[in-house]
Structure formats: C-alpha cells, structure tokens
Design a protein around this motif. Structure first.
Motif, mmCIF file in Angstrom:
data_model
loop_
_atom_site.group_PDB
_atom_site.id
_atom_site.type_symbol
_atom_site.label_atom_id
_atom_site.label_comp_id
_atom_site.label_asym_id
_atom_site.label_seq_id
_atom_site.Cartn_x
_atom_site.Cartn_y
_atom_site.Cartn_z
ATOM 1 N N ARG A 1 0.833 -1.201 0.000
ATOM 2 C CA ARG A 1 0.000 0.000 0.000
ATOM 3 C C ARG A 1 0.875 1.261 0.000
ATOM 4 O O ARG A 1 1.885 1.335 0.698
ATOM 5 C CB ARG A 1 -0.896 0.026 1.230
ATOM 6 N N PRO A 2 0.494 2.279 -0.775
ATOM 7 C CA PRO A 2 1.284 3.514 -0.846
ATOM 8 C C PRO A 2 0.989 4.444 0.333
ATOM 9 O O PRO A 2 0.095 5.291 0.279
ATOM 10 C CB PRO A 2 0.840 4.134 -2.180
ATOM 11 N N ILE A 3 1.726 4.276 1.409
ATOM 12 C CA ILE A 3 1.552 5.070 2.628
ATOM 13 C C ILE A 3 2.883 5.718 2.963
ATOM 14 O O ILE A 3 3.928 5.065 2.957
ATOM 15 C CB ILE A 3 1.083 4.189 3.807
ATOM 16 N N MET A 4 2.855 7.010 3.273
ATOM 17 C CA MET A 4 4.059 7.746 3.638
ATOM 18 C C MET A 4 3.767 8.540 4.906
ATOM 19 O O MET A 4 2.677 9.074 5.089
ATOM 20 C CB MET A 4 4.472 8.687 2.500
ATOM 21 N N SER A 5 4.753 8.600 5.796
ATOM 22 C CA SER A 5 4.602 9.383 7.025
ATOM 23 C C SER A 5 5.955 9.943 7.403
ATOM 24 O O SER A 5 6.981 9.267 7.283
ATOM 25 C CB SER A 5 4.068 8.505 8.162
ATOM 26 N N SER A 6 5.961 11.207 7.834
ATOM 27 C CA SER A 6 7.218 11.818 8.275
ATOM 28 C C SER A 6 6.914 13.067 9.083
ATOM 29 O O SER A 6 5.804 13.598 9.057
ATOM 30 C CB SER A 6 8.107 12.182 7.081
ATOM 31 N N SER A 7 7.938 13.514 9.796
ATOM 32 C CA SER A 7 7.903 14.821 10.458
ATOM 33 C C SER A 7 8.485 15.860 9.517
ATOM 34 O O SER A 7 9.428 15.571 8.757
ATOM 35 C CB SER A 7 8.718 14.771 11.751
ATOM 36 N N SER A 8 7.980 17.066 9.578
ATOM 37 C CA SER A 8 8.543 18.140 8.754
ATOM 38 C C SER A 8 9.994 18.419 9.118
ATOM 39 O O SER A 8 10.764 18.942 8.294
ATOM 40 C CB SER A 8 7.717 19.417 8.916
ATOM 41 N N ASP B 1 12.953 28.055 9.422
ATOM 42 C CA ASP B 1 12.085 28.214 8.257
ATOM 43 C C ASP B 1 11.103 27.044 8.175
ATOM 44 O O ASP B 1 11.314 26.083 7.441
ATOM 45 C CB ASP B 1 12.943 28.303 6.996
ATOM 46 N N THR B 2 10.020 27.144 8.926
ATOM 47 C CA THR B 2 9.043 26.052 8.945
ATOM 48 C C THR B 2 8.304 25.931 7.613
ATOM 49 O O THR B 2 7.935 24.825 7.206
ATOM 50 C CB THR B 2 8.022 26.247 10.075
ATOM 51 N N TYR B 3 8.103 27.057 6.920
ATOM 52 C CA TYR B 3 7.429 26.991 5.615
ATOM 53 C C TYR B 3 8.223 26.107 4.657
ATOM 54 O O TYR B 3 7.661 25.252 3.970
ATOM 55 C CB TYR B 3 7.244 28.384 5.014
ATOM 56 N N TYR B 4 9.540 26.326 4.597
ATOM 57 C CA TYR B 4 10.382 25.525 3.711
ATOM 58 C C TYR B 4 10.241 24.038 4.042
ATOM 59 O O TYR B 4 10.100 23.194 3.146
ATOM 60 C CB TYR B 4 11.845 25.954 3.838
ATOM 61 N N ALA B 5 10.273 23.712 5.335
ATOM 62 C CA ALA B 5 10.231 22.308 5.745
ATOM 63 C C ALA B 5 8.901 21.657 5.380
ATOM 64 O O ALA B 5 8.867 20.543 4.837
ATOM 65 C CB ALA B 5 10.483 22.200 7.245
ATOM 66 N N PHE B 6 7.799 22.342 5.657
ATOM 67 C CA PHE B 6 6.488 21.775 5.337
ATOM 68 C C PHE B 6 6.307 21.629 3.828
ATOM 69 O O PHE B 6 5.773 20.621 3.348
ATOM 70 C CB PHE B 6 5.364 22.647 5.916
ATOM 71 N N ARG B 7 6.743 22.621 3.077
ATOM 72 C CA ARG B 7 6.593 22.540 1.620
ATOM 73 C C ARG B 7 7.440 21.405 1.055
ATOM 74 O O ARG B 7 6.972 20.623 0.214
ATOM 75 C CB ARG B 7 6.990 23.857 0.961
ATOM 76 N N ALA B 8 8.687 21.286 1.516
ATOM 77 C CA ALA B 8 9.555 20.214 1.035
ATOM 78 C C ALA B 8 8.971 18.844 1.331
ATOM 79 O O ALA B 8 9.094 17.900 0.534
ATOM 80 C CB ALA B 8 10.940 20.352 1.655
ATOM 81 N N GLN B 9 8.321 18.733 2.472
ATOM 82 C CA GLN B 9 7.668 17.471 2.842
ATOM 83 C C GLN B 9 6.568 17.126 1.838
ATOM 84 O O GLN B 9 6.479 15.984 1.366
ATOM 85 C CB GLN B 9 7.091 17.611 4.243
ATOM 86 N N LEU B 10 5.736 18.100 1.500
ATOM 87 C CA LEU B 10 4.648 17.856 0.552
ATOM 88 C C LEU B 10 5.170 17.644 -0.866
ATOM 89 O O LEU B 10 4.589 16.868 -1.633
ATOM 90 C CB LEU B 10 3.650 19.012 0.595
#
Length: 258
Positions: A92-99, A203-212
C-alpha cells in the motif's frame, strides 16, 4: 506545487471546516471523510495522535488511495504492525514523516559530518509531549546518524521527558521533550571528536513545503523518498521511549519492540 491541488477538506468539528476551506481556498467541504473516495487521487491525514491513525487511514487504504499520515505514524506496537502489513505485505502507498526531516538548517550535516570528526553526542530539544513531538526531535537526528539505534531510556515524566538513545556507531543521543519549553523547539547540538556545532530550525514553511513536494513526487513516480524501514525504526524508538518511562526508566532495547 505545480499540478497539485487540495480539493476537499473534512474536520472532526464541522464548524472548523468552513474556516479551513476559506483560509486555504479549498473548494469542497466533505460531510464525511470517506466521501472524498472517488473524488481525489490521494489523502492527507493531518492529525498528530498516533493511536488514531489506523482507524482514520483504513477507509482510504482499503479503497486503494495513497495516504500521507502526519507524525507520529503510531504510538503503539499493534498499530505499527498494522501499517507494516499494509506497506510491506500488501504494497500500500503510505508515507509518514515529520517536517523536521526537511529542515534546511540541518541539511549540510546530513550530507557530511566529516569536519566534526567521529560523532560522540547529539542533543535535541522540543516542546510538548514525547508521544506527539518526540518524533520531531528524532527526525532531526535520524538522517544524520542513519539506521542502527539500539535502545532508549526515558528517565523523565509525562511533562518532562529526558530520553537517552544509543546508536551502533557509538554516539549517544539525548532528547528532551518538555511540555511548555516552546523556546527550545528545534535546537540541535552535534559534538564530535574534532569539532561541534549548534543549529536551530527557523524556516518552517520551507520544511512543510519540502515534505509535501516529496509526497507529490512519490505519487507521480511511485518511488519512495526514503524506505519504510526508516519510519518503522523511528516508531520503535518512540514506543521504546514511552515504555521506558512507564517502567521507571528501564533501558528498552529496540529488539523488544515487535
């Protein structure tokens, strides 16, 4: 992210959904979470309570939809085993991570720690609880040390966790998760035989965007950005830290976690 759109939203409290939709320009509000099946290409489960994630993800996993699950994926062994069956046995295609895995401030030391010599101690601090934010701290240091964690010992309390982790490379790791320590979120210290460095995530924006971006790339290519074994080891660390605290600070080996 070019070509990617969030088209539907559902929230536990129905009163929240119109606010989220308005703020994030999401055109459709679902009356039930399962109603998005057949309308979307993938689902983001954006809650940070690990014990809820199997039940929240099950309808979408069983419908064949790819799912991104917010950290932590789980907080107990039984749920980890369920996700392992879905991913490893069923594909199953499941992904999980912290930013925090994507913080650009830490990136140079994920590429190389040569200038520091052999690593001896890493320390990272965070606010809130070990169960919900310990994964943020663990995700700061895991890409630097890589796999090979051996044990966890939590000598703190629910509101003030002090966790000592041992790694096969010989480095000791200290994670401190204190409920109201908001001023200490994302501080990382790396000490080696030749030098040391102190870093902080900003830079939380960078981290969240990179995650997505990573999730969208996974959807498009089918290639995981990192192996599920990494997520699995991180969850075993988190579970071991909780188990140790509940057992008066006993050192819990990762081999004890199923």
């Amino acid at each position: 992210i070019p070509g990617a759109r969030v088209t539907h939203v559902w929230t536990d409290d129905p009163a929240d959904a119109p606010k989220v939709a308005a703020a994030a320009r999401i055109p459709n509000i679902a009356a039930r979470a399962e109603n998005v099946i057949g309308e979307v290409d993938a689902v983001i489960v954006a809650t940070d309570k690990g014990h809820e994630h199997v039940d929240r993800c099950r309808p979408f996993v069983e419908a064949g939809l790819p799912v991104f699950v917010d950290k932590p994926l789980v907080d107990n062994e039984a749920d980890l085993e369920q996700f392992r069956r879905w991913v490893i046995e069923e594909g199953r295609p499941i992904m999980s991570s912290s930013s925090m895995r994507y913080c650009k401030e830490y990136m140079p030391y994920r590429a190389s720690t040569h200038e520091l010599g052999e690593l001896r101690h890493l320390c990272v601090t965070t606010a809130k609880t070990w169960e919900r934010y310990g994964i943020h701290a663990l995700s700061c240091i895991y890409p630097i040390l890589g796999p090979g964690f051996l044990s966890a010992r939590n000598t703190g309390t629910i509101g003030r966790n002090v966790v000592h982790l041992k790694h096969a490379c010989g480095a000791d790791v200290t994670v401190v998760a204190t409920k109201d320590m908001y001023g200490g979120f994302g501080y990382l210290q790396i000490c080696g035989t030749r030098n040391a460095v102190q870093l902080r995530s900003h830079d939380t924006y960078y981290a969240f965007r990179a995650q997505l971006v990573d999730f969208v790339r996974y959807l498009r290519t089918g290639v995981r950005p990192f192996p599920f074994s990494e997520t699995e080891e991180l969850m075993r660390l988190q579970i071991a830290g909780t188990l140790s605290r509940e057992q008066d600070g006993r050192e819990v080996l990762l081999t004890e976690i199923a």
